[in-house]
Structures are given as C-alpha cells and as structure tokens.
Design a protein around this motif. Structure first.
Motif, short mmCIF file in Angstrom:
data_model
loop_
_atom_site.label_atom_id
_atom_site.label_comp_id
_atom_site.label_asym_id
_atom_site.label_seq_id
_atom_site.Cartn_x
_atom_site.Cartn_y
_atom_site.Cartn_z
N ASN A 273 0.82 -1.21 0.00
CA ASN A 273 0.00 0.00 0.00
C ASN A 273 0.86 1.26 0.00
OD1 ASN A 273 -2.40 -1.43 -0.10
ND2 ASN A 273 -2.56 -1.56 2.12
N HIS A 274 2.01 1.21 0.68
CA HIS A 274 2.91 2.37 0.67
C HIS A 274 3.44 2.61 -0.74
CE1 HIS A 274 5.70 5.35 2.12
NE2 HIS A 274 6.67 4.72 1.47
N TYR A 275 3.88 1.56 -1.42
CA TYR A 275 4.35 1.70 -2.80
C TYR A 275 3.25 2.30 -3.68
CZ TYR A 275 8.81 -0.86 -2.86
OH TYR A 275 10.11 -1.26 -2.70
N ARG A 276 2.02 1.81 -3.50
CA ARG A 276 0.92 2.27 -4.34
C ARG A 276 0.57 3.73 -4.06
NH1 ARG A 276 -3.93 -0.39 -4.25
NH2 ARG A 276 -4.17 0.01 -6.46
N SER A 277 0.74 4.19 -2.82
CA SER A 277 0.40 5.57 -2.51
C SER A 277 1.55 6.54 -2.77
CB SER A 277 -0.05 5.69 -1.04
OG SER A 277 1.05 5.45 -0.17
N ALA A 278 2.78 6.09 -2.62
CA ALA A 278 3.94 7.00 -2.72
C ALA A 278 4.61 6.99 -4.09
CB ALA A 278 4.97 6.64 -1.65
N THR A 279 4.28 6.02 -4.93
CA THR A 279 4.93 5.91 -6.23
C THR A 279 3.89 5.85 -7.33
OG1 THR A 279 4.99 3.49 -6.36
CG2 THR A 279 6.77 4.56 -5.12
N ILE A 280 4.35 5.70 -8.56
CA ILE A 280 3.43 5.59 -9.68
C ILE A 280 2.96 4.16 -9.90
CG2 ILE A 280 4.31 7.61 -10.89
CD1 ILE A 280 5.86 5.60 -12.70
N SER A 281 3.29 3.26 -8.97
CA SER A 281 2.98 1.83 -9.11
C SER A 281 1.55 1.53 -8.66
CB SER A 281 3.97 1.01 -8.29
OG SER A 281 5.28 1.26 -8.70
N LEU A 282 0.57 2.14 -9.31
CA LEU A 282 -0.82 1.97 -8.90
C LEU A 282 -1.33 0.55 -9.15
CD1 LEU A 282 -2.25 5.36 -10.18
CD2 LEU A 282 -1.48 4.77 -7.88
N ASP A 283 -0.76 -0.14 -10.13
CA ASP A 283 -1.18 -1.50 -10.43
C ASP A 283 -0.37 -2.55 -9.67
OD1 ASP A 283 -3.17 -0.81 -12.16
OD2 ASP A 283 -1.95 -0.98 -13.96
N TYR A 284 0.46 -2.11 -8.72
CA TYR A 284 1.31 -3.05 -7.99
C TYR A 284 0.52 -3.67 -6.85
CZ TYR A 284 5.14 -5.00 -5.29
OH TYR A 284 5.96 -5.85 -4.59
N TYR A 285 0.39 -4.99 -6.88
CA TYR A 285 -0.32 -5.71 -5.83
C TYR A 285 0.58 -6.74 -5.17
CZ TYR A 285 -4.46 -3.36 -7.43
OH TYR A 285 -5.36 -2.39 -7.75
N GLY A 286 1.89 -6.55 -5.29
CA GLY A 286 2.84 -7.48 -4.71
C GLY A 286 3.41 -8.41 -5.76
N ASP A 287 4.50 -9.08 -5.39
CA ASP A 287 5.18 -10.01 -6.29
C ASP A 287 4.52 -11.38 -6.24
OD1 ASP A 287 6.94 -7.87 -6.27
OD2 ASP A 287 8.63 -8.99 -5.49
N SER A 288 4.63 -12.11 -7.34
CA SER A 288 4.27 -13.52 -7.28
C SER A 288 5.39 -14.24 -6.53
CB SER A 288 4.12 -14.10 -8.69
OG SER A 288 5.39 -14.20 -9.32
N VAL A 289 5.11 -15.42 -6.04
CA VAL A 289 6.13 -16.20 -5.34
C VAL A 289 7.26 -16.54 -6.31
CG1 VAL A 289 6.60 -18.32 -4.06
CG2 VAL A 289 4.48 -17.05 -3.65
N LEU A 290 6.90 -16.87 -7.55
CA LEU A 290 7.92 -17.14 -8.57
C LEU A 290 8.87 -15.96 -8.71
CD1 LEU A 290 9.09 -18.79 -10.97
CD2 LEU A 290 7.40 -17.58 -12.41
N ASN A 291 8.33 -14.75 -8.80
CA ASN A 291 9.16 -13.57 -8.96
C ASN A 291 10.04 -13.35 -7.73
OD1 ASN A 291 9.30 -10.30 -8.50
ND2 ASN A 291 9.68 -10.93 -10.63
N SER A 292 9.49 -13.54 -6.54
CA SER A 292 10.28 -13.36 -5.32
C SER A 292 11.43 -14.35 -5.25
CB SER A 292 9.39 -13.51 -4.07
OG SER A 292 8.53 -12.41 -3.95
N VAL A 293 11.16 -15.61 -5.59
CA VAL A 293 12.23 -16.62 -5.59
C VAL A 293 13.29 -16.25 -6.61
CG1 VAL A 293 12.74 -19.04 -6.17
CG2 VAL A 293 10.85 -18.50 -4.63
N CYS A 294 12.86 -15.81 -7.79
CA CYS A 294 13.83 -15.41 -8.82
C CYS A 294 14.61 -14.16 -8.41
CB CYS A 294 13.13 -15.23 -10.16
SG CYS A 294 12.57 -16.82 -10.84
N ASP A 295 13.98 -13.26 -7.65
CA ASP A 295 14.70 -12.10 -7.12
C ASP A 295 15.80 -12.54 -6.15
OD1 ASP A 295 13.13 -10.37 -8.60
OD2 ASP A 295 11.89 -9.73 -6.90
N ILE A 296 15.50 -13.52 -5.33
CA ILE A 296 16.51 -14.06 -4.41
C ILE A 296 17.66 -14.68 -5.22
CG2 ILE A 296 16.98 -15.81 -2.63
CD1 ILE A 296 14.00 -15.32 -1.71
N LEU A 297 17.31 -15.42 -6.25
CA LEU A 297 18.34 -16.04 -7.10
C LEU A 297 19.17 -14.98 -7.83
CD1 LEU A 297 16.34 -19.08 -8.53
CD2 LEU A 297 18.01 -19.06 -6.66
N ALA A 298 18.54 -13.87 -8.24
CA ALA A 298 19.27 -12.78 -8.88
C ALA A 298 20.27 -12.16 -7.90
CB ALA A 298 18.31 -11.71 -9.40
#
Length: 189
Positions: free
Chosen positions: A108-133
C-alpha cells in the motif's frame, strides 16, 4: 562448510521464504496463468509476476552490496566469516526483504507513494527469482574485480533509470522519503 551443504541450506532458505509468501496469500505465479522469462512492461499488472523484469537488476545489485558489506565486516572486525556463511546471511536478508516487501503495509505504501498503482505485490515465482538474482550478483562480486562490479552496478542503475525512470536508488528514496517531483517525473511529467 562444504559447497554442497551451502547449496542445500541456500535452497532450504529460499524454499522457506517461498512457503512464507504462499502462507501470506501471495500468488504462486502471475494471475494471467502464464510464466514468462521477461516482463518488460513496467506499467502492467504483470510486472513483478514473472521470472525477470527491470527490477531484477536491482536484486543483482543487492548481491553486489551484500558481498561488499560482508567483505567489510570481515576486513574491519576480523570475524572469520566464510564466503558460504556470508552468502547464506545474504539470502536470509534478501528473503526477509521479499517477505516484508509483500506485506500489505509495504504494498500500500508503494501504491500511494509511487506511480505503481497496479502493484499488488510479487508472485512467489518472482520473489524466488529475485533471491536467485541476488545470489547471482553475490557470486559475480566475488569473482569480478571490484572496478567491474562497481561499473556494472552504475551501468545498471543508469540504464534502467533512463529506460524506465526507476532503479534501486529511486526505489529506496521513494520507499523512505517519497518526493512529489520524482513521482511526477516517473509518471512522465
């Protein structure tokens, strides 16, 4: 600690983060039902839902920074912190960030403070891949000369910032000290 033990512990830590994210109600994959290697459209409900996106570069830089942090800790404290233990600690920190980043408060902070209005969080796949990155960045920082790592981080920040008007630096600023002029610039004003 043997490389196999490190790999097993790294996999368990990453799987633990994925399990927590699933328990929190995060989507396993994109709600669209597809898995893409690359999602290049930032202003999309599919951003942060697939294997890699523009923010993957930030996670690689996290790996550079964690490697540098643990190198400094070893250097200035004399702690016998092995590469494997440092890597596992970096995975714990990155996993904690992925879990925190996907709480309702941060979303909610990202959605209110940034232009990321369509951001509803990462998928688990994306989070795991972020850790791998991050792990990839950590390994790169260990193998590459310092100047190559620093130049790579600067290049990623500048190129991604220029292409999508966002990067790790701007992300941290907008998370901690949102500024209207940055938000307007990121929105194309």
């Amino acid at each position: 600690m043997s490389p196999l033990a490190i790999a097993v512990l790294a996999a368990l830590l990453t799987a633990g983060a994925a399990a927590i994210l699933l328990w929190m109600g995060r989507e396993p994959i994109c709600k669209c039902g597809n898995i893409k290697f690359w999602q290049g459209t930032v202003m999309s409900s599919e951003n942060s839902q697939h294997i890699a996106d523009w923010y993957t570069f930030s996670h690689i830089i996290h790996g550079f920074l964690f490697y540098g942090l643990f190198w400094l800790i070893r250097r200035f404290t004399g702690l016998p912190l092995s590469f494997g233990v440092a890597l596992l600690l970096a995975i714990v920190i990155e996993s904690a960030w992925e879990i925190t980043e996907n709480t309702n408060a941060v979303i909610n902070h990202y959605r209110s403070a940034t232009i990321s209005l369509d951001y509803y969080g990462d998928s688990v796949l994306n989070s795991v891949c972020d850790i791998l990155a991050m792990v990839l960045g950590f390994l790169f920082a260990r193998l590459a000369p310092v100047w190559v790592t620093v130049a790579s981080a600067l290049a990623m920040e500048l190129i991604v910032g220029w292409l999508i008007r966002d990067n790790l630096t701007l992300n941290v600023i907008m998370l901690l000290w949102p500024m209207d002029w940055i938000k307007a610039w990121q929105g194309g004003a």
